[in-house]
Design a protein around this motif. Structure first.
Motif, short mmCIF file in Angstrom:
data_model
loop_
_atom_site.label_atom_id
_atom_site.label_comp_id
_atom_site.label_asym_id
_atom_site.label_seq_id
_atom_site.Cartn_x
_atom_site.Cartn_y
_atom_site.Cartn_z
N LYS A 197 0.81 -1.21 0.00
CA LYS A 197 0.00 0.00 0.00
C LYS A 197 0.85 1.27 0.00
O LYS A 197 0.46 2.28 -0.57
CB LYS A 197 -0.95 0.01 1.18
CG LYS A 197 -0.29 0.06 2.55
CD LYS A 197 -1.34 0.16 3.66
CE LYS A 197 -2.23 -1.05 3.71
NZ LYS A 197 -3.20 -0.96 4.83
N TRP A 200 1.80 2.14 -3.58
CA TRP A 200 0.71 2.73 -4.35
C TRP A 200 0.38 4.13 -3.85
O TRP A 200 0.07 5.02 -4.65
CB TRP A 200 -0.51 1.82 -4.29
CG TRP A 200 -0.30 0.52 -5.00
CD1 TRP A 200 -0.21 -0.72 -4.46
CD2 TRP A 200 -0.09 0.34 -6.41
NE1 TRP A 200 0.04 -1.66 -5.41
CE2 TRP A 200 0.10 -1.04 -6.61
CE3 TRP A 200 -0.06 1.22 -7.50
CZ2 TRP A 200 0.33 -1.57 -7.89
CZ3 TRP A 200 0.15 0.68 -8.76
CH2 TRP A 200 0.35 -0.68 -8.95
N TYR A 201 0.44 4.35 -2.55
CA TYR A 201 0.23 5.70 -2.02
C TYR A 201 1.30 6.66 -2.57
O TYR A 201 1.00 7.80 -2.96
CB TYR A 201 0.28 5.71 -0.50
CG TYR A 201 -1.00 5.26 0.17
CD1 TYR A 201 -2.23 5.71 -0.28
CD2 TYR A 201 -0.97 4.38 1.25
CE1 TYR A 201 -3.41 5.30 0.34
CE2 TYR A 201 -2.14 3.97 1.87
CZ TYR A 201 -3.35 4.43 1.41
OH TYR A 201 -4.51 4.03 2.01
N LEU A 204 0.64 7.39 -6.27
CA LEU A 204 -0.45 8.35 -6.43
C LEU A 204 0.00 9.76 -6.10
O LEU A 204 -0.29 10.72 -6.82
CB LEU A 204 -1.64 7.95 -5.55
CG LEU A 204 -2.47 6.76 -5.99
CD1 LEU A 204 -3.44 6.34 -4.90
CD2 LEU A 204 -3.22 7.09 -7.28
N GLY A 207 2.18 11.09 -8.79
CA GLY A 207 1.40 11.48 -9.96
C GLY A 207 0.82 12.87 -9.82
O GLY A 207 0.84 13.67 -10.76
N PHE A 208 0.31 13.18 -8.62
CA PHE A 208 -0.26 14.50 -8.39
C PHE A 208 0.83 15.58 -8.40
O PHE A 208 0.61 16.69 -8.89
CB PHE A 208 -1.03 14.53 -7.06
CG PHE A 208 -2.44 14.05 -7.19
CD1 PHE A 208 -3.46 14.93 -7.53
CD2 PHE A 208 -2.74 12.72 -7.00
CE1 PHE A 208 -4.76 14.50 -7.66
CE2 PHE A 208 -4.05 12.27 -7.13
CZ PHE A 208 -5.07 13.16 -7.46
N ASN A 250 -12.41 15.27 -8.59
CA ASN A 250 -11.42 14.21 -8.79
C ASN A 250 -10.83 13.72 -7.47
O ASN A 250 -10.62 12.52 -7.28
CB ASN A 250 -10.30 14.71 -9.71
CG ASN A 250 -10.76 14.84 -11.15
OD1 ASN A 250 -11.46 13.97 -11.66
ND2 ASN A 250 -10.39 15.92 -11.80
N LEU A 254 -11.04 9.92 -5.90
CA LEU A 254 -9.80 9.21 -5.61
C LEU A 254 -9.80 8.70 -4.17
O LEU A 254 -9.41 7.56 -3.90
CB LEU A 254 -8.61 10.14 -5.84
CG LEU A 254 -7.23 9.55 -5.54
CD1 LEU A 254 -6.93 8.38 -6.47
CD2 LEU A 254 -6.15 10.62 -5.68
N ILE A 258 -9.53 4.73 -3.06
CA ILE A 258 -8.46 4.28 -2.16
C ILE A 258 -9.07 3.61 -0.93
O ILE A 258 -8.59 2.56 -0.50
CB ILE A 258 -7.57 5.47 -1.75
CG1 ILE A 258 -6.78 5.98 -2.94
CG2 ILE A 258 -6.62 5.07 -0.62
CD1 ILE A 258 -5.96 7.24 -2.65
#
Length: 263
Positions: A197, A200-201, A204, A207-208, A250, A254, A258
């Motif tokens: 996790k 993936w956190y 993310l 990405g932002f 958005n 999201l 999550i």
């Protein structure tokens, strides 16, 4: 705007319902549910085919490209699938833009139906999330991307089962409809059986941050591939800067996704 708000409320409603249903345990999908979802898929195909073009941003652009036959120009940058389908519809079927939209809707939604039935533990809820979250944006507007995403969804089962050849076939089909699907390829090399996790956190969050800095990975991939693919990827970089990824719409979606993933 009203449709967007309605779809967003449906997304939240179905997400909450999914969470409650999941706590009851996994129930096998019966034949009636399969028939119902197939019927729903057919209805959605008709909705996309005969939608009002005045409410879809990309419709007029596709209509102009189709009717003016820009796709016949070798220098025109469009995936080969659009050129082949357009030629088939116009020269063989003697059809119009509605016929073209039917073929794209048929491929995108039928493949999504097959993908959901293959990989989803809760097909009905998956379909409801599809309708409430991405249907208006993809199937009704971004028709080429909709097909590419469909092949991505169906490829997920091959990532888990480690069938590289079948995964590669799905990638090629997706790229055939939208060049940006090249981004699918690295996913095969991320282990699906070890869900970290924190990774993936971090991904993310990264990405932002990249979005905030207006950095696009298409810059790198465009330089790596060069030629037609490189030029196409660079064009995506120049087109995609208007979306507000930090808006409440958005960010709240999201957060919900999550939460559902880790609970």
């Amino acid at each position: 705007m009203i449709l967007a708000v309605q779809s967003y409320l449906l997304f939240l409603l179905f997400s909450i319902s999914f969470l409650k249903e999941r706590n009851r345990g996994i129930m096998p999908v019966n034949t009636s549910e399969k028939v119902l979802l197939f019927f729903l898929t057919s209805i959605l195909i008709l909705v996309v085919t005969f939608r009002n073009p005045n409410y879809v941003n990309d419709y007029s652009a596709y209509k102009e490209i189709f009717e003016m036959e820009y796709y016949t120009n070798p220098k025109f940058r469009m995936e080969p699938s659009f050129k082949l389908i357009s030629l088939f519809v116009k020269n063989v079927l003697k059809g119009n833009i509605v016929t073209l939209m039917f073929f794209y809707a048929l491929i995108a939604l039928f493949v999504k139906y097959k993908a959901i039935m293959a990989i989803s533990t809760y097909p009905c809820f998956s379909f409801l999330i599809l309708i409430s979250d991405v249907f208006l944006m993809q199937e009704c507007a971004q028709i080429r991307a909709a097909v590419a995403v469909s092949f991505f969804l169906i490829s997920i089962q091959y990532i888990y089962s480690r069938y590289f050849f079948k995964f590669l076939v799905c990638c090629i089909c997706a790229i055939f409809f939208h060049t940006s699907a090249l981004m699918m390829v690295p996913l095969y090399f991320i282990s699906p059986k070890r869900s970290n996790k924190y990774f993936w956190y971090t991904l993310l969050f990264l990405g932002f941050i990249l979005s905030l800095l207006k950095f696009s990975p298409f810059i790198i991939f465009g330089d790596v591939f060069g030629g037609y693919i490189g030029a196409k990827l660079k064009s995506y970089r120049n087109m995609g800067g208007s979306a507000n990824v930090f808006g409440i719409y958005n960010l709240s979606k999201l957060f919900v996704l999550i939460f559902l993933y880790f609970h």
